[in-house]
Motif scaffolding. Sequence first.
Motif, short mmCIF file in Angstrom:
data_model
loop_
_atom_site.label_atom_id
_atom_site.label_comp_id
_atom_site.label_asym_id
_atom_site.label_seq_id
_atom_site.Cartn_x
_atom_site.Cartn_y
_atom_site.Cartn_z
N UNK A 276 4.57 19.07 -12.62
CA UNK A 276 5.65 19.65 -13.10
C UNK A 276 5.68 19.64 -14.92
N UNK A 277 4.97 18.63 -15.40
CA UNK A 277 5.08 18.67 -16.76
C UNK A 277 3.67 19.72 -17.36
N UNK A 278 2.83 19.91 -16.54
CA UNK A 278 1.69 20.84 -16.60
C UNK A 278 2.08 22.34 -16.64
N UNK A 279 3.09 22.30 -15.95
CA UNK A 279 3.82 23.96 -15.49
C UNK A 279 4.95 24.14 -16.29
N UNK A 280 5.52 23.38 -17.07
CA UNK A 280 6.94 23.35 -17.66
C UNK A 280 6.78 24.59 -18.65
N UNK A 281 5.78 24.69 -19.35
CA UNK A 281 5.72 25.95 -20.45
C UNK A 281 5.86 27.28 -19.59
N UNK A 282 4.95 27.19 -18.52
CA UNK A 282 4.97 28.40 -17.51
C UNK A 282 6.49 28.77 -16.96
N UNK A 283 7.18 27.72 -16.65
CA UNK A 283 8.59 27.78 -16.02
C UNK A 283 9.42 28.32 -16.85
N UNK A 284 9.42 27.84 -18.04
CA UNK A 284 10.32 28.16 -19.27
C UNK A 284 10.01 29.48 -19.51
N UNK A 285 8.82 29.99 -19.63
CA UNK A 285 8.33 31.06 -19.88
C UNK A 285 8.65 32.39 -19.02
N UNK A 286 8.93 31.95 -17.78
CA UNK A 286 9.29 32.77 -16.79
C UNK A 286 10.88 33.09 -16.89
N UNK B 40 3.05 14.58 -8.99
CA UNK B 40 4.14 15.57 -8.94
C UNK B 40 4.66 15.63 -10.14
N UNK B 41 4.78 14.42 -10.99
CA UNK B 41 5.58 14.64 -12.42
C UNK B 41 4.58 15.26 -13.21
N UNK B 42 3.18 14.83 -13.17
CA UNK B 42 2.13 15.43 -14.04
C UNK B 42 2.22 17.11 -13.82
N UNK C 127 0.79 -1.21 0.01
CA UNK C 127 -0.03 -0.13 0.04
C UNK C 127 0.91 1.12 0.03
N UNK C 128 2.04 1.26 0.87
CA UNK C 128 2.86 2.43 0.90
C UNK C 128 3.50 2.57 -0.63
N UNK C 129 3.92 1.51 -1.03
CA UNK C 129 4.61 1.56 -2.49
C UNK C 129 3.57 2.11 -3.41
N UNK C 130 2.30 1.83 -3.51
CA UNK C 130 1.33 2.26 -4.30
C UNK C 130 1.11 3.75 -4.16
N UNK C 131 1.22 4.16 -2.88
CA UNK C 131 0.93 5.42 -2.56
C UNK C 131 2.19 6.40 -3.05
N UNK C 132 3.32 5.76 -2.91
CA UNK C 132 4.63 6.59 -3.20
C UNK C 132 4.50 6.69 -4.84
N UNK C 133 4.18 5.82 -5.55
CA UNK C 133 3.87 5.66 -6.97
C UNK C 133 3.16 6.83 -7.42
N UNK C 134 1.96 6.94 -6.69
CA UNK C 134 0.73 7.84 -7.18
C UNK C 134 1.33 9.02 -6.70
N UNK C 135 1.86 9.54 -5.71
CA UNK C 135 2.20 10.70 -5.33
C UNK C 135 3.21 11.19 -6.26
N UNK C 136 4.36 10.20 -6.67
CA UNK C 136 5.45 10.52 -7.74
C UNK C 136 4.87 11.13 -8.97
#
Length: 372
Positions: A24-34, A20-22, A8-17
Amino acid sequence: MSTVDLARAARRSRREARVRTDRLVSRMFFIVQCGLGAATAWWVASDVLQHDRPFFAPVTAMISLGMSFGQRLRRVTEVMLGVAVGVFVGDVFVHFFGSGFWQIIVVVVLSMSVAALLGAGMLLITQAGVQSVIVTTLVAGSGQAFTRWLDAVVGGCVALAFTLVAPAAPLRRPRQQASLVVHEIGAILADTARSLRTGDSDLASATLSRARDSEAMLDEARALSAEGIAVVRLSPFRRRHLPGVQAIADLLEPLDRAIRNLRVLVRRAAIATWREEAVPTAYLRLLDALAETCEDIARELGERRLPTNARVGLQRIGEASAVIDPSAGLSGEVMRAQIRSMVVDLLMLTGMPLDEARDMVPESMTTGPQDD
């Protein structure tokens, strides 16, 4: 720790990772733009205007772009003006009176007052005060008077240009927010049906509070829609998207009515639960069907499609809602009436005109007084 707990802890860790990755990807355009905005502002102030250490140019660009995430054009303009006002007042005051304890007090009060007189919101007023403090404590060198204000203007203009030239998906965000609102409506309807079936008064109360809070999500959709329209109207690169953005804005009125009807429905359901008033099973099935249809609508909106496929399901709910159960009490009949109204609202959300949407919901079949 057991094997089950470790899994259960491993599934939770994968889900949280993954989350967080999603993010980062969704905000990458914004970060590069800044990053590009800050570098461009520095280049303009340093190489074009020949300013020595143009600190305020990249800082203003970053602040303007960073604090405008999700509400681009209005926030960029507001923050840019706030920074410029603060820097200008600070520069003028330091030029004539120097810097120190009492100067900071006067400059902060003066710059924030000027911003308030300009009709600014709290964000602009605060930025004016912050930037005036920075200017007052960072004394300009010889020949640098007022260059920091110009650097701030340069940074703000660069941020504004980046917002117009490469706006952060003005068409996608309003549609995504509308999808979230409809998803929330469906979840609230599902919890309402569950509270009525189980007689769970705590769930009924929590669902009522949730329904009342849904207005904030709609306000966010309105703000994003207005921002999208402003960006595509001003940006020569996005003007062709105006019909699509306007189409989403047109959906907000029926969505607003749907939420209003939802609140009345949920309030009456909560009363029925508190009073242990029976609601016909057929009416609960209507709630279930409407909740499922809302999920379909939310999914299609999220996939950038007008949810026309949901019309068949909504028509079936409208037809089924015309049948009155003689055993229904006041709460049940109020809920049925609100379901019928929501069907019309959601049909309009699929792009159907009001007259056609009303025709999809036939008159109630009863020997007594009709509710339509």
